[in-house]
Scaffold this active site. Structure first.
Site, mmCIF file in Angstrom:
data_model
loop_
_atom_site.group_PDB
_atom_site.id
_atom_site.type_symbol
_atom_site.label_atom_id
_atom_site.label_comp_id
_atom_site.label_asym_id
_atom_site.label_seq_id
_atom_site.Cartn_x
_atom_site.Cartn_y
_atom_site.Cartn_z
ATOM 1 C CG ASP A 19 -1.645 1.160 1.461
ATOM 2 O OD1 ASP A 19 -2.287 1.638 0.413
ATOM 3 O OD2 ASP A 19 -1.621 1.798 2.636
ATOM 4 C CG ASP A 21 -1.467 7.752 0.223
ATOM 5 O OD1 ASP A 21 -0.124 8.439 0.454
ATOM 6 O OD2 ASP A 21 -2.372 7.800 -0.419
HETATM 7 MG MG MG Z 1 -2.876 3.159 3.599
#
Ligand code: MG
Ligand code: ZN
Length: 193
Positions: A19, A21
């Site tokens: 992932d 952020d």
């Molecule tokens: Mg995230």
């Protein structure tokens, strides 16, 4: 061509899906400006370690800010270029970025926990899900990983950990591994072989 896709003898590649952020970089909520991008400590080391053990590193990220009109696809792509620029100074890089530009209300199939972008990566790169893992900081990352049969690793980085655990427990979602940093997540994945 010695074999076609899907042949029993064809071994897929191992990948770690990451992932963006809250996992690679602190989540600044709808980051639009690449110059504000900052990676968590140890991320380049973790990615380099995974790559040195033969893993592809593939970033899959929800970027609903595009459909919300908060930034454009070129902003997203600039951020990904910048991310790899920063990683390069640490001898690491992300092999491929995939992002969903849609808002949840659009009910697309590419927004995590949807699996479309992961399936695209499997096609593009020949990834074998059963030999692969996902590292993320949200329920939707772990849910996508469960659907695909990936090893799931929750990373609860400093300053963010209580929020991460709270979301997981309120949704009753459990990751295979929980790690206090991206580097620790990488080490735990390698320990699983
Ligand atoms: Mg995230
Ligand atoms: Zn989408």
């Amino acid at each position: 061509m010695p074999s076609e896709r899907g042949d029993a003898g064809r071994l897929g590649r191992r990948a770690v899906f990451v992932d963006r952020d809250g996992t690679l970089n602190p989540d600044l909520k709808y980051l639009a400006d690449a110059s504000r991008l900052d990676l968590y400590k140890g991320v380049a080391d973790g990615i380099r370690l995974l790559e040195s053990h033969g893993y592809l590193v593939v970033c899959v990220t929800n970027q609903s800010g595009v459909e919300r009109g908060l930034y454009t696809v070129s902003d997203v792509e600039r951020i990904h270029e910048r991310l790899n620029e920063i990683l390069r100074t640490g001898g690491a890089h992300v092999d491929r970025f995939y992002y969903c530009p849609h808002a949840p209300e659009s009910h697309c199939e590419c927004r995590k926990p949807g699996t479309l972008l992961f399936e695209r990566a499997r096609e593009d790169l020949g990834v074998q899900f059963s030999a692969s893992a996902i590292v993320g900081d949200r329920v939707l990352d772990i849910e996508a990983g469960h659907k695909l049969g990936l090893l799931t690793v929750l990373v609860a980085s400093r300053g963010h950990a209580a929020e991460v655990r709270e979301e997981m427990s309120s949704h009753r979602v459990v990751a295979d591994i929980e790690a206090p940093s991206f580097l620790a997540a990488a080490v735990r994945i390698l320990a699983r072989g």
